[in-house]
Design a protein around this motif. Structure first.
Motif, PDB file in Angstrom:
ATOM      1  N   GLU A 150      36.381  28.334  23.678  1.00 35.98           N
ATOM      2  CA  GLU A 150      36.013  27.354  24.727  1.00 35.98           C
ATOM      3  C   GLU A 150      34.912  27.476  25.450  1.00 35.98           C
ATOM      4  O   GLU A 150      33.929  26.692  25.761  1.00 35.98           O
ATOM      5  N   THR A 166      52.618  31.838  32.895  1.00 32.52           N
ATOM      6  CA  THR A 166      51.990  30.806  33.678  1.00 32.52           C
ATOM      7  C   THR A 166      51.051  31.181  34.677  1.00 32.52           C
ATOM      8  O   THR A 166      50.159  30.586  35.073  1.00 32.52           O
ATOM      9  N   GLN A 219      41.507  32.727  44.901  1.00 32.13           N
ATOM     10  CA  GLN A 219      40.501  32.427  44.813  1.00 32.13           C
ATOM     11  C   GLN A 219      39.777  32.388  46.349  1.00 32.13           C
ATOM     12  O   GLN A 219      38.507  32.789  46.261  1.00 32.13           O
ATOM     13  N   ILE A 236      47.483  32.113  33.648  1.00 31.26           N
ATOM     14  CA  ILE A 236      46.926  30.880  33.183  1.00 31.26           C
ATOM     15  C   ILE A 236      46.165  29.905  34.435  1.00 31.26           C
ATOM     16  O   ILE A 236      45.057  29.727  34.418  1.00 31.26           O
ATOM     17  N   LEU A 237      47.086  29.789  35.385  1.00 30.02           N
ATOM     18  CA  LEU A 237      46.656  29.269  36.625  1.00 30.02           C
ATOM     19  C   LEU A 237      45.560  29.950  37.443  1.00 30.02           C
ATOM     20  O   LEU A 237      44.526  29.265  37.668  1.00 30.02           O
ATOM     21  N   LEU A 283      37.847  29.965  37.172  1.00 25.54           N
ATOM     22  CA  LEU A 283      36.752  30.066  36.052  1.00 25.54           C
ATOM     23  C   LEU A 283      35.194  29.401  36.569  1.00 25.54           C
ATOM     24  O   LEU A 283      34.161  29.694  35.971  1.00 25.54           O
ATOM     25  N   LEU A 320      40.583  30.155  24.917  1.00 24.32           N
ATOM     26  CA  LEU A 320      39.636  30.224  25.932  1.00 24.32           C
ATOM     27  C   LEU A 320      38.195  31.044  25.636  1.00 24.32           C
ATOM     28  O   LEU A 320      37.281  30.522  25.772  1.00 24.32           O
ATOM     29  N   GLU A 380      45.236  29.642  44.163  1.00 21.58           N
ATOM     30  CA  GLU A 380      44.381  29.301  45.205  1.00 21.58           C
ATOM     31  C   GLU A 380      43.896  30.284  46.406  1.00 21.58           C
ATOM     32  O   GLU A 380      42.911  30.344  46.947  1.00 21.58           O
ATOM     33  N   ARG A 431      32.062  31.526  35.306  1.00 22.09           N
ATOM     34  CA  ARG A 431      31.135  31.116  34.645  1.00 22.09           C
ATOM     35  C   ARG A 431      29.731  31.072  35.256  1.00 22.09           C
ATOM     36  O   ARG A 431      28.735  31.224  34.663  1.00 22.09           O
ATOM     37  N   THR A 465      43.381  32.189  36.072  1.00 17.56           N
ATOM     38  CA  THR A 465      41.956  31.965  35.438  1.00 17.56           C
ATOM     39  C   THR A 465      41.470  30.533  35.615  1.00 17.56           C
ATOM     40  O   THR A 465      40.246  30.349  35.682  1.00 17.56           O
ATOM     41  N   ARG A 466      42.337  29.489  35.754  1.00 17.05           N
ATOM     42  CA  ARG A 466      41.883  28.098  35.773  1.00 17.05           C
ATOM     43  C   ARG A 466      41.084  28.294  37.210  1.00 17.05           C
ATOM     44  O   ARG A 466      39.854  27.428  37.619  1.00 17.05           O
ATOM     45  N   SER A 467      41.780  28.591  38.110  1.00 16.06           N
ATOM     46  CA  SER A 467      41.176  28.609  39.432  1.00 16.06           C
ATOM     47  C   SER A 467      39.900  29.330  39.755  1.00 16.06           C
ATOM     48  O   SER A 467      38.822  29.050  40.464  1.00 16.06           O
TER      49      SER A 467
END
Length: 267
Positions: free
Chosen positions: A170, A111, A73, A114-115, A121, A167, A70, A125, A117-119
């Motif tokens: 996805e 871990t 980000q 992954i976290l 994304l 991913l 976070e 995008r 990349t999720r934040s």
């Protein structure tokens, strides 16, 4: 892929492959957020990026800390590039590895990216629908051939490789280009505590050559980027067709490999 003028985040940017990637993206006009644990090395990388023609800000941060994704980000300005490079290694027999080192490898190598990349994304995008965005995960040649005395490291690097593969599928059609690099042994500080050399399958390549190959492959649109030396490529090919032959080839050198990698630790 157009690598010019990228706005991006690079983890583990204080040295090694992360630093060299930062400099090369800077040479292409990049505006980069450099993330790492040590202010001094990040400052050095930032200066190299600026000297190469790019812009850089730094974030001194342990990416495994709670809330790290976070914080990154919040500091990243509409990124269209994410390089998950931060990693660590501890070699040794599985039953002799401290539990703390096992958790440290899993937390940082698997871990945390992954976290993160999720934040990121959402903005990745959004950029993907414009000029296209890039997620580059730095795995390892050990993800392609699991080497003895690197059990946990192999698990984490195989994990991040398959994370990227899944991913990529996805995100098909979104304009987000997900690529995985598989460097072989590279002449970086991470390898300084290992004495394993070419005779044991760990011949080192200069970091500049490895990064040049990675960027050339990215520019060509590649998703899977292997920078290993020819000798290791042969072992990788054999591991696909006859993995037990790789077992047999490694067996006579197990003692020498264990001794050469006994002190290999970058934590």
């Amino acid at each position: 892929m157009d690598l010019r003028n990228r706005r991006g985040v690079i983890t583990g940017a204080g040295s090694g492959i992360g630093r060299e990637l930062a400099v090369e993206f800077g040479r292409r006009g990049g505006d980069l957020l450099l993330v790492g644990r040590r202010q001094e090395t990040l400052d050095e990388t930032a200066e190299l990026v600026r000297s190469a023609g790019g812009a850089a800000s730094i974030l001194e941060l342990d990416v495994t800390a709670p809330g790290a994704a976070e914080r990154i980000q919040a500091a990243a300005a509409s990124p269209d590039l994410l390089v998950n490079n931060a990693g660590n290694v501890r070699a040794g027999r599985l039953d002799e590895l401290p539990e703390s080192d096992i958790h440290a490898m899993i937390d940082l190598n698997l871990t945390a990216p992954i976290l993160l990349t999720r934040s990121l994304l959402g903005p990745l995008r959004a950029a993907g629908s414009d000029r296209g965005s890039i997620i580059l995960n730095i795995s390892s040649g050990i993800a392609l051939v699991g080497m003895p005395f690197y059990t946990v490291y192999a698990a984490t690097k195989s994990g991040i490789a398959h994370f990227g593969e899944a991913l990529r599928r996805e995100l098909h059609g979104t304009g987000v280009h997900v690529a995985t690099a598989y460097p072989g042994a590279t002449a970086t500080p991470m390898m300084d505590s290992s004495t394993a050399g070419e005779d044991l399958g760990f011949g080192r390549r200069p970091v500049e050559d490895v990064v040049a190959d990675v960027l050339a492959a990215l520019e060509s649109g590649a998703h899977e980027i292997n920078t290993a030396l020819p000798t290791r490529r042969k072992m990788q090919d054999l591991n696909v067709t006859d993995p037990l032959a790789v077992d047999a080839a490694l067996a006579p050198r197990l003692g020498a490999l264990e001794e050469a990698t006994r002190e290999h630790r970058s934590m």
